[in-house]
Scaffold this active site. Structure first.
Site, PDB file in Angstrom:
ATOM      1  N   HIS A 124      26.237  -8.871 -40.789  1.00 38.58           N
ATOM      2  CA  HIS A 124      26.532  -9.674 -39.589  1.00 38.58           C
ATOM      3  C   HIS A 124      26.722  -8.731 -38.395  1.00 38.58           C
ATOM      4  O   HIS A 124      27.345  -7.671 -38.534  1.00 38.58           O
ATOM      5  CB  HIS A 124      27.806 -10.490 -39.849  1.00 38.58           C
ATOM      6  CG  HIS A 124      28.039 -11.595 -38.880  1.00 38.58           C
ATOM      7  ND1 HIS A 124      28.437 -11.372 -37.587  1.00 38.58           N
ATOM      8  CD2 HIS A 124      27.929 -12.939 -39.002  1.00 38.58           C
ATOM      9  CE1 HIS A 124      28.559 -12.540 -36.956  1.00 38.58           C
ATOM     10  NE2 HIS A 124      28.263 -13.511 -37.798  1.00 38.58           N
ATOM     11  N   ARG A 132      36.837 -13.838 -39.973  1.00 36.59           N
ATOM     12  CA  ARG A 132      37.844 -13.111 -39.201  1.00 36.59           C
ATOM     13  C   ARG A 132      39.077 -12.754 -40.034  1.00 36.59           C
ATOM     14  O   ARG A 132      39.685 -11.708 -39.839  1.00 36.59           O
ATOM     15  CB  ARG A 132      38.258 -13.942 -37.977  1.00 36.59           C
ATOM     16  CG  ARG A 132      37.348 -13.726 -36.770  1.00 36.59           C
ATOM     17  CD  ARG A 132      37.735 -14.635 -35.601  1.00 36.59           C
ATOM     18  NE  ARG A 132      37.216 -14.137 -34.333  1.00 36.59           N
ATOM     19  CZ  ARG A 132      35.964 -14.280 -33.905  1.00 36.59           C
ATOM     20  NH1 ARG A 132      35.070 -14.861 -34.672  1.00 36.59           N
ATOM     21  NH2 ARG A 132      35.597 -13.807 -32.727  1.00 36.59           N
ATOM     22  N   GLU A 135      38.897 -21.474 -37.674  1.00 33.08           N
ATOM     23  CA  GLU A 135      38.076 -22.670 -37.931  1.00 33.08           C
ATOM     24  C   GLU A 135      38.875 -23.868 -38.415  1.00 33.08           C
ATOM     25  O   GLU A 135      38.533 -25.008 -38.109  1.00 33.08           O
ATOM     26  CB  GLU A 135      36.969 -22.335 -38.932  1.00 33.08           C
ATOM     27  CG  GLU A 135      35.877 -21.400 -38.377  1.00 33.08           C
ATOM     28  CD  GLU A 135      36.218 -19.916 -38.477  1.00 33.08           C
ATOM     29  OE1 GLU A 135      37.326 -19.580 -38.959  1.00 33.08           O
ATOM     30  OE2 GLU A 135      35.386 -19.087 -38.086  1.00 33.08           O
ATOM     31  N   ASP A 175      32.934 -26.298 -37.276  1.00 32.63           N
ATOM     32  CA  ASP A 175      34.273 -25.812 -36.958  1.00 32.63           C
ATOM     33  C   ASP A 175      34.290 -24.571 -36.063  1.00 32.63           C
ATOM     34  O   ASP A 175      35.283 -23.862 -35.992  1.00 32.63           O
ATOM     35  CB  ASP A 175      35.004 -25.475 -38.265  1.00 32.63           C
ATOM     36  CG  ASP A 175      34.266 -24.432 -39.107  1.00 32.63           C
ATOM     37  OD1 ASP A 175      33.303 -23.821 -38.591  1.00 32.63           O
ATOM     38  OD2 ASP A 175      34.652 -24.217 -40.265  1.00 32.63           O
ATOM     39  N   GLU A 193      29.803 -32.952 -40.304  1.00 30.98           N
ATOM     40  CA  GLU A 193      30.557 -32.101 -41.244  1.00 30.98           C
ATOM     41  C   GLU A 193      32.060 -32.192 -40.944  1.00 30.98           C
ATOM     42  O   GLU A 193      32.769 -31.203 -40.796  1.00 30.98           O
ATOM     43  CB  GLU A 193      30.099 -30.632 -41.185  1.00 30.98           C
ATOM     44  CG  GLU A 193      30.440 -29.827 -42.417  1.00 30.98           C
ATOM     45  CD  GLU A 193      30.126 -28.345 -42.250  1.00 30.98           C
ATOM     46  OE1 GLU A 193      30.834 -27.640 -41.521  1.00 30.98           O
ATOM     47  OE2 GLU A 193      29.136 -27.885 -42.861  1.00 30.98           O
ATOM     48  N   HIS A 235      31.666 -12.204 -43.024  1.00 29.42           N
ATOM     49  CA  HIS A 235      31.953 -12.169 -41.592  1.00 29.42           C
ATOM     50  C   HIS A 235      33.269 -12.815 -41.180  1.00 29.42           C
ATOM     51  O   HIS A 235      33.586 -12.874 -39.995  1.00 29.42           O
ATOM     52  CB  HIS A 235      30.827 -12.842 -40.801  1.00 29.42           C
ATOM     53  CG  HIS A 235      30.761 -14.338 -41.014  1.00 29.42           C
ATOM     54  ND1 HIS A 235      31.573 -15.212 -40.337  1.00 29.42           N
ATOM     55  CD2 HIS A 235      30.017 -15.097 -41.842  1.00 29.42           C
ATOM     56  CE1 HIS A 235      31.305 -16.446 -40.727  1.00 29.42           C
ATOM     57  NE2 HIS A 235      30.372 -16.405 -41.650  1.00 29.42           N
TER      58      HIS A 235
HETATM   59  C1  UD1 Z   1      31.177 -17.232 -35.436  1.00 25.47           C
HETATM   60  C2  UD1 Z   1      32.151 -18.400 -35.654  1.00 25.47           C
HETATM   61  C3  UD1 Z   1      32.375 -18.653 -37.131  1.00 25.47           C
HETATM   62  C4  UD1 Z   1      31.053 -18.814 -37.859  1.00 25.47           C
HETATM   63  C5  UD1 Z   1      30.159 -17.618 -37.569  1.00 25.47           C
HETATM   64  C6  UD1 Z   1      28.816 -17.808 -38.203  1.00 25.47           C
HETATM   65  C7  UD1 Z   1      34.020 -18.816 -34.118  1.00 25.47           C
HETATM   66  C8  UD1 Z   1      35.367 -18.393 -33.685  1.00 25.47           C
HETATM   67  N1  UD1 Z   1      33.456 -18.057 -35.071  1.00 25.47           N
HETATM   68  O1  UD1 Z   1      31.799 -16.037 -35.908  1.00 25.47           O
HETATM   69  O2  UD1 Z   1      33.145 -19.830 -37.299  1.00 25.47           O
HETATM   70  O3  UD1 Z   1      31.304 -18.929 -39.240  1.00 25.47           O
HETATM   71  O4  UD1 Z   1      29.988 -17.479 -36.151  1.00 25.47           O
HETATM   72  O5  UD1 Z   1      28.091 -16.610 -38.241  1.00 25.47           O
HETATM   73  O6  UD1 Z   1      33.487 -19.779 -33.611  1.00 25.47           O
HETATM   74  N2  UD1 Z   1      26.763 -10.999 -32.274  1.00 25.47           N
HETATM   75  C9  UD1 Z   1      25.554 -10.475 -31.875  1.00 25.47           C
HETATM   76  N3  UD1 Z   1      24.453 -11.285 -31.947  1.00 25.47           N
HETATM   77  C10 UD1 Z   1      24.510 -12.572 -32.367  1.00 25.47           C
HETATM   78  C11 UD1 Z   1      25.750 -13.074 -32.778  1.00 25.47           C
HETATM   79  C12 UD1 Z   1      26.882 -12.285 -32.726  1.00 25.47           C
HETATM   80  O7  UD1 Z   1      25.456  -9.328 -31.481  1.00 25.47           O
HETATM   81  O8  UD1 Z   1      23.491 -13.265 -32.386  1.00 25.47           O
HETATM   82  C13 UD1 Z   1      27.976 -10.122 -32.207  1.00 25.47           C
HETATM   83  C14 UD1 Z   1      28.474  -9.959 -30.765  1.00 25.47           C
HETATM   84  O9  UD1 Z   1      29.024  -8.691 -30.607  1.00 25.47           O
HETATM   85  C15 UD1 Z   1      29.562 -11.034 -30.687  1.00 25.47           C
HETATM   86  C16 UD1 Z   1      30.163 -10.889 -32.072  1.00 25.47           C
HETATM   87  O10 UD1 Z   1      29.044 -10.712 -32.935  1.00 25.47           O
HETATM   88  O11 UD1 Z   1      30.483 -10.807 -29.658  1.00 25.47           O
HETATM   89  C17 UD1 Z   1      31.030 -12.019 -32.541  1.00 25.47           C
HETATM   90  O12 UD1 Z   1      30.385 -13.286 -32.433  1.00 25.47           O
HETATM   91  P1  UD1 Z   1      31.295 -14.624 -32.506  1.00 25.47           P
HETATM   92  O13 UD1 Z   1      30.401 -15.808 -32.404  1.00 25.47           O
HETATM   93  O14 UD1 Z   1      32.407 -14.543 -31.533  1.00 25.47           O
HETATM   94  O15 UD1 Z   1      31.961 -14.553 -33.926  1.00 25.47           O
HETATM   95  P2  UD1 Z   1      31.329 -14.606 -35.365  1.00 25.47           P
HETATM   96  O16 UD1 Z   1      32.067 -13.598 -36.178  1.00 25.47           O
HETATM   97  O17 UD1 Z   1      29.854 -14.520 -35.294  1.00 25.47           O
HETATM   98  N1  UDP Z   2      21.785 -17.060 -43.105  1.00 25.46           N
HETATM   99  C1  UDP Z   2      20.594 -16.587 -42.550  1.00 25.46           C
HETATM  100  N2  UDP Z   2      20.387 -15.235 -42.502  1.00 25.46           N
HETATM  101  C2  UDP Z   2      21.283 -14.331 -42.975  1.00 25.46           C
HETATM  102  C3  UDP Z   2      22.500 -14.810 -43.508  1.00 25.46           C
HETATM  103  C4  UDP Z   2      22.721 -16.184 -43.556  1.00 25.46           C
HETATM  104  O1  UDP Z   2      19.745 -17.372 -42.129  1.00 25.46           O
HETATM  105  O2  UDP Z   2      21.024 -13.127 -42.899  1.00 25.46           O
HETATM  106  C5  UDP Z   2      22.014 -18.514 -43.138  1.00 25.46           C
HETATM  107  C6  UDP Z   2      22.469 -19.074 -44.453  1.00 25.46           C
HETATM  108  O3  UDP Z   2      21.367 -19.465 -45.251  1.00 25.46           O
HETATM  109  C7  UDP Z   2      23.318 -20.266 -44.038  1.00 25.46           C
HETATM  110  C8  UDP Z   2      23.895 -19.845 -42.701  1.00 25.46           C
HETATM  111  O4  UDP Z   2      23.094 -18.772 -42.248  1.00 25.46           O
HETATM  112  O5  UDP Z   2      22.530 -21.425 -43.822  1.00 25.46           O
HETATM  113  C9  UDP Z   2      25.325 -19.419 -42.840  1.00 25.46           C
HETATM  114  O6  UDP Z   2      25.732 -18.801 -41.664  1.00 25.46           O
HETATM  115  P1  UDP Z   2      27.010 -17.877 -41.580  1.00 25.46           P
HETATM  116  O7  UDP Z   2      27.318 -17.294 -42.906  1.00 25.46           O
HETATM  117  O8  UDP Z   2      26.776 -16.939 -40.442  1.00 25.46           O
HETATM  118  O9  UDP Z   2      28.153 -18.867 -41.085  1.00 25.46           O
HETATM  119  P2  UDP Z   2      29.138 -19.902 -41.837  1.00 25.46           P
HETATM  120  O10 UDP Z   2      28.310 -20.811 -42.650  1.00 25.46           O
HETATM  121  O11 UDP Z   2      30.111 -19.090 -42.626  1.00 25.46           O
HETATM  122  O12 UDP Z   2      29.820 -20.592 -40.702  1.00 25.46           O
END
Ligand code: UD1
Ligand code: UDP
Length: 383
Positions: free
Chosen positions: A257, A227, A143, A107, A129, A225
């Protein structure tokens, strides 16, 4: 007449698997690795890199090849940034890869925009999924809408549970377009969990990595994490953790995160609190190790909500609702929202009351049997 070796075989289907974030990478891994070895498919992988370092950890762990990398992540990116860059980036990838099937998972905005790009190119989409619904468009945000948009586009809906299938049927999706497969997160979990259990050297490495954790205390593992929790929710979670930490008999480990909306608040609230360890996002194996060692998990994550019940770890879901009700129904997960008192009351009860804890800590596996990837590829190979 002698048969040519190709006679009777269908031409290979060109499969393009697209993912961009940590959870998608983890959940696409078992399908992608099986598809790469499957004779019915010519498989390519496109990463959007909506996440960068957290995704690269998965690529390096799994050894998956990356054929296309859109490299879109920017610090502090908005939903507009991600949607725009993925949609536009996918245009040329689809023109170059010319897939017969585009596969997306879950999602995220990567999954939604990649499905939309495939739709614009009239390429059929397979959705892993599929069918999870909270029935509240504001939570999880964005999502819930992302998943519904993908659902309207997809030709194949791979639903993890019967409940997800029912959601799709209720929306009028044809029954023969839906297959209940289990969640690929369990395929991944079983693959790596076995590694951790059977490799003494690796277990020793993990113990050394986390030697700062006081093993005489109960380990409370925390992630957050979402939103919809940015507007005060993360702050309230931190306030509850601060009170919990003061008990003295818990060790709280919080891989934070990297989203600045999370990181800045958590650091401001919890830096230098005794019994609270703020650490970087962990690679999957160390995180799995932490889950296995934990007494209790507090999270708003989707994937962790699925993994914890399979590991027999009580999980408090710090959200108002969930599109994964199976863990709650099974009794391993409990919805606690982000109210400080509710989090504290529920966590305290589980820490103090042995029988309440035992009732929740039964190992349940509502999300699959580890064969989801196999079922998905079997279905697509005859499509
Ligand atoms: C995203 C997804 C969310 C998912 C989550 C898993 C969307 C809108 N959100 O949220 O559905 O549950 O990932 O973790 O698709 N950043 C880093 N390094 C990384 C990743 C992120 O620095 O490897 C920081 C950056 O500043 C980036 C910010 O996190 O701009 C937000 O990342 P983003 O993918 O937009 O949103 P998430 O909160 O990670
Ligand atoms: N996870 C990881 N390292 C971490 C935190 C989570 O590898 O420090 C793994 C966790 O086991 C799961 C996945 O990341 O498989 C979940 O990701 P996240 O919570 O970022 O996203 P969501 O599932 O909410 O979309």
């Amino acid at each position: 007449m002698q048969k040519s070796s190709n006679e009777g075989r269908l031409p290979k289907r060109r499969l393009l698997i697209v993912f961009g974030t940590r959870p998608e990478g983890l959940k696409c891994f078992p399908v992608a690795s099986a598809a790469l070895a499957h004779e019915a498919f010519h498989t390519e992988i496109c990463v959007t890199a909506q996440h960068r370092d957290m995704l690269d950890q998965i690529i390096s762990l799994t050894g998956l090849p990356v054929h296309y990398d859109l490299d879109i992540m920017r610090p502090g990116q908005t939903l507009f940034d991600v949607s725009e860059r993925v949609l536009k980036g996918m245009e040329s990838v689809l023109e170059h890869a010319r897939p017969d099937i585009v596969m997306v998972q879950g999602d995220t905005t990567t999954a939604m925009a990649a499905a939309l790009a495939a739709f614009y190119k009239r390429i059929p989409v397979a959705h892993i999924e599929a069918g999870l619904r909270s029935h509240n468009i504001d939570s999880p945000f964005p999502e819930e809408l992302n998943r519904k948009i993908i659902g309207d586009i997809a030709k194949w809906h791979f639903a993890p549970t019967a409940e997800a299938r029912n959601n799709l049927l209720a929306e009028g999706k044809p029954a023969d377009s839906i297959l209940v497969t289990g969640n690929t997160v369990i395929d991944t979990l079983l693959h790596f969990s076995g590694m951790l259990d059977n490799d003494d050297l690796m277990s020793a490495e993990m113990a050394a990595r986390f030697s700062f954790i006081d093993v005489s205390k109960k380990l409370v593992l925390v992630t957050g994490h979402r939103r919809e929790n940015f507007d005060g929710g993360i702050e309230r979670i931190c306030k509850a953790l601060k009170v919990l930490a003061a008990r003295g008999d818990v060790s709280i480990v919080f891989p934070v995160h990297p989203n600045p909306n999370v990181r800045n608040v958590v650091r401001a609230e919890l830096a230098d609190i005794p019994n609270v360890h703020l650490i970087d996002p962990q690679e999957y194996l160390p995180f799995l190790y932490l889950q296995k060692k934990s007494y209790l998990v507090l999270t708003d994550s989707g994937g962790v909500q699925e993994e914890a019940p399979s590991l027999g770890k009580p999980v408090l879901v710090m959200r108002e609702n969930t599109e994964r009700p199976e863990g709650v129904a099974a009794g391993t997960a409990r919805l606690v929202g982000t109210d400080v008192d509710v989090i504290l009351r529920t966590a305290t009860n589980l820490l103090d009351d042995e029988s309440a804890y035992r009732n929740m800590a039964e190992r349940h596996n509502p999300y699959g049997d580890g064969k989801a990837s196999q079922r998905i590829l079997e279905e697509l190979s005859h499509a």
